[in-house]
Design a protein around this motif. Structure first.
Motif, mmCIF file in Angstrom:
data_model
loop_
_atom_site.group_PDB
_atom_site.id
_atom_site.type_symbol
_atom_site.label_atom_id
_atom_site.label_comp_id
_atom_site.label_asym_id
_atom_site.label_seq_id
_atom_site.Cartn_x
_atom_site.Cartn_y
_atom_site.Cartn_z
ATOM 1 N N ARG A 50 0.904 -1.014 0.033
ATOM 2 C CA ARG A 50 -0.118 0.144 -0.020
ATOM 3 C C ARG A 50 0.931 1.243 -0.068
ATOM 4 N N VAL A 81 -3.474 -2.548 6.781
ATOM 5 C CA VAL A 81 -2.293 -3.265 6.069
ATOM 6 C C VAL A 81 -1.937 -4.424 6.949
ATOM 7 N N GLY A 89 1.810 -7.567 4.848
ATOM 8 C CA GLY A 89 1.598 -6.065 4.313
ATOM 9 C C GLY A 89 2.700 -5.214 4.524
#
Length: 170
Positions: A50, A81, A89
């Motif tokens: 992300r 995340v 993540g």
């Protein structure tokens, strides 16, 4: 954080950062290119990447001395995340008002990739940002993250994309 003058200077810098400046640094074409790079990379590894670009901290956070790292950790949690199936993540957080970048990796990744390696990725971005090369520097950093994740967490067949690939502009 420091003196009242330091607090005022920092809070003012954040309060006067504009959405227009953020859009010039990260126009639609750049956001699309980043999303495509994240998608392509995620096809080669098990990580979820992300990117969050924030034009400035909220005034109270700037005034209270919230660090870039603290803000990145909060957004890591706020945007889920951390909540991936394989604990894989990675958040790349950009604070445009201070030209600072932080990377937060989930515990599954943190066990294999050290902080010094993430700092090298951050330096790729900050060096490019100094010259106004937001597009190229960000794509180079995303490529580095994808390469690291491919090296340590290679893809193992079909997988679900757990997090959106499109960068978030705050």
């Amino acid at each position: 954080m420091g003196s009242i003058a330091q607090k005022m200077t920092r809070a003012w810098r954040h309060a006067t950062s504009s959405a227009g400046e953020a859009r010039r640094a990260f126009p639609e074409a750049t956001l699309t290119a980043i999303a495509e790079a994240i998608d392509a990379g995620e096809r080669t590894h098990r990580g979820e990447v992300r990117l969050i670009v924030e034009k400035a901290l909220p005034f109270d956070a700037a005034w209270d001395g919230i660090t870039n790292r603290q803000r990145a950790l909060a957004l890591f949690a706020d945007y889920g995340v951390w909540d991936t199936e394989d604990n894989c993540g990675v958040l790349i957080y950009v604070n445009l008002a201070e030209h600072k970048i932080d990377i937060v990796a989930d515990r599954g990744i943190d066990r294999k990739i050290d902080a010094a390696t993430w700092q090298a990725v951050c330096r790729t971005m900050t060096a490019g940002f100094k010259g106004g090369h937001f597009h190229d520097a960000t794509l180079a950093a995303v490529a580095q993250v994808n390469d690291l994740l491919h090296q340590h967490f290679p893809a193992s067949g079909e997988r679900t994309n757990e997090l959106p690939d499109r960068p978030i502009m705050l």
